[in-house]
Design a protein around this motif. Structure first.
Motif, mmCIF file in Angstrom:
data_model
loop_
_atom_site.group_PDB
_atom_site.id
_atom_site.type_symbol
_atom_site.label_atom_id
_atom_site.label_comp_id
_atom_site.label_asym_id
_atom_site.label_seq_id
_atom_site.Cartn_x
_atom_site.Cartn_y
_atom_site.Cartn_z
ATOM 1 N N ARG A 26 0.846 -1.196 0.000
ATOM 2 C CA ARG A 26 0.000 0.000 0.000
ATOM 3 C C ARG A 26 0.880 1.243 0.000
ATOM 4 N N THR A 27 0.593 2.158 -0.917
ATOM 5 C CA THR A 27 1.338 3.408 -1.020
ATOM 6 C C THR A 27 0.353 4.522 -1.343
ATOM 7 N N SER A 28 0.412 5.630 -0.605
ATOM 8 C CA SER A 28 -0.533 6.718 -0.864
ATOM 9 C C SER A 28 0.113 8.068 -0.593
ATOM 10 N N ARG A 57 -2.466 -0.156 -4.320
ATOM 11 C CA ARG A 57 -2.463 -1.374 -3.510
ATOM 12 C C ARG A 57 -1.975 -2.559 -4.342
ATOM 13 N N ASN A 58 -1.314 -3.475 -3.647
ATOM 14 C CA ASN A 58 -0.873 -4.740 -4.263
ATOM 15 C C ASN A 58 -0.135 -4.516 -5.577
ATOM 16 N N SER A 81 -3.511 -2.221 -8.360
ATOM 17 C CA SER A 81 -4.817 -1.576 -8.275
ATOM 18 C C SER A 81 -4.670 -0.221 -7.595
ATOM 19 N N TYR A 82 -5.635 0.658 -7.827
ATOM 20 C CA TYR A 82 -5.574 2.003 -7.261
ATOM 21 C C TYR A 82 -6.984 2.458 -6.894
ATOM 22 N N LYS A 137 -11.493 4.069 -9.165
ATOM 23 C CA LYS A 137 -10.731 2.931 -8.671
ATOM 24 C C LYS A 137 -10.709 1.862 -9.754
ATOM 25 N N GLY A 138 -9.628 1.095 -9.783
ATOM 26 C CA GLY A 138 -9.503 0.064 -10.799
ATOM 27 C C GLY A 138 -8.102 -0.512 -10.829
ATOM 28 N N GLU A 139 -7.723 -1.041 -11.993
ATOM 29 C CA GLU A 139 -6.406 -1.643 -12.184
ATOM 30 C C GLU A 139 -5.563 -0.741 -13.070
#
Length: 263
Positions: free
Chosen positions: A81-83, A98-99, A138-139, A153-155
């Motif tokens: 996870r990075t934000s 994520r991931n 994914s984001y 949100k999506g890939e």
């Protein structure tokens, strides 16, 4: 499309930190060691070349990790996870990845290394290069663009070519447990990209709008990247400094220096 470039910037910076090896403990030591690596002289020119050789030896060697030495694999590199928070003009909000998996780090090489020693003070400049890097994951985001509130949100799938990262650092040597270590006081990182291709979904509810947004981002990515990178620097640069220092606490510098006066 702006938030996709921002996501890319963060992943690009993160990989430079996460690729630092974990400590080897085969001998019971709590610190990293590799006895077959060269011992460096303290002459600045020779020391710079020696550090470059060590880095270029370790990167491909450690790509698959080593469970006995408690070194995790980094090809691919996993980011759970990075934000970061983004605020610039008409765009405000948070972006989270994520991931994510990053491919291509094993081909990363140190092109240039420069070091200055002044007593216990150290200045280190490093330029690394990767011919190709691919980031998938994914984001999701929560953004306010003018009067429009977006929650995409999506890939995503981002491919970068000719990735060059310049790192300038300053730090100080200190003693602990009979060894010398380096602690950084500041760091400045400048990533550059030769080419970039973005694929993603979930930006808008309408797939046709997704395609239009991606076409625009892929056509004007250089302009968008140039805006996003300095805007997000205040969030990821302190994180880089902390993570580098956490890794350096595990690496006794004197193990790689062939000079009794250094110990």
């Amino acid at each position: 499309m702006n938030y996709l470039i921002g996501l890319l910037c963060l992943c690009l910076v993160a990989l430079e930190v996460k690729a630092v090896p974990a400590p080897a403990q085969a001998d019971g030591s709590k610190y990293f060691s590799a006895n077959d690596l060269p011992k460096c002289a303290t002459d600045e020119d020779q020391l710079a070349d020696c550090i470059k050789e060590i880095l270029n030896t370790l990167m491909p060697r450690l790509k698959d990790g080593n469970p006995k030495l408690r070194i995790p694999p980094y090809e691919p590199l996993h980011l759970n996870r990075t934000s970061f928070q983004y605020s610039s003009g008409t765009v405000n909000g948070r972006i989270t990845a994520r991931n994510a998996k990053i491919y291509g780090i094993a081909a990363n090489t140190a092109k240039e290394v420069k070091i200055e020693l002044n007593g216990d003070k150290v200045k280190l400049n490093l330029i690394t290069f990767m011919p190709k890097m691919n980031i998938v994951g994914s984001y999701k985001a929560d953004l306010q663009v003018n009067q429009l509130h977006l929650k995409p949100k999506g890939e995503f799938n981002v491919t970068l070519k000719d990735v060059e990262v310049a790192i300038q650092t300053e730090g100080e040597l200190y003693k602990k447990d009979g060894h010398r270590f380096l602690r950084l006081s500041n760091i400045d990182t400048s990533p550059k990209i030769g080419d970039l291709k973005i694929k993603a979904n979930g930006i808008f509810a309408d797939p046709e709008l997704d395609e239009l947004a991606l076409n625009f981002a892929n056509q004007y990515w250089r302009d968008i990247y140039g805006i996003m990178l300095p805007e997000t620097r205040q969030f990821w640069q302190p994180l880089m400094l902390r993570m580098f220092n956490e890794a350096l606490e595990l690496v006794p510098i004197d193990q790689f220096i062939n000079d009794e006066s250094f110990n």
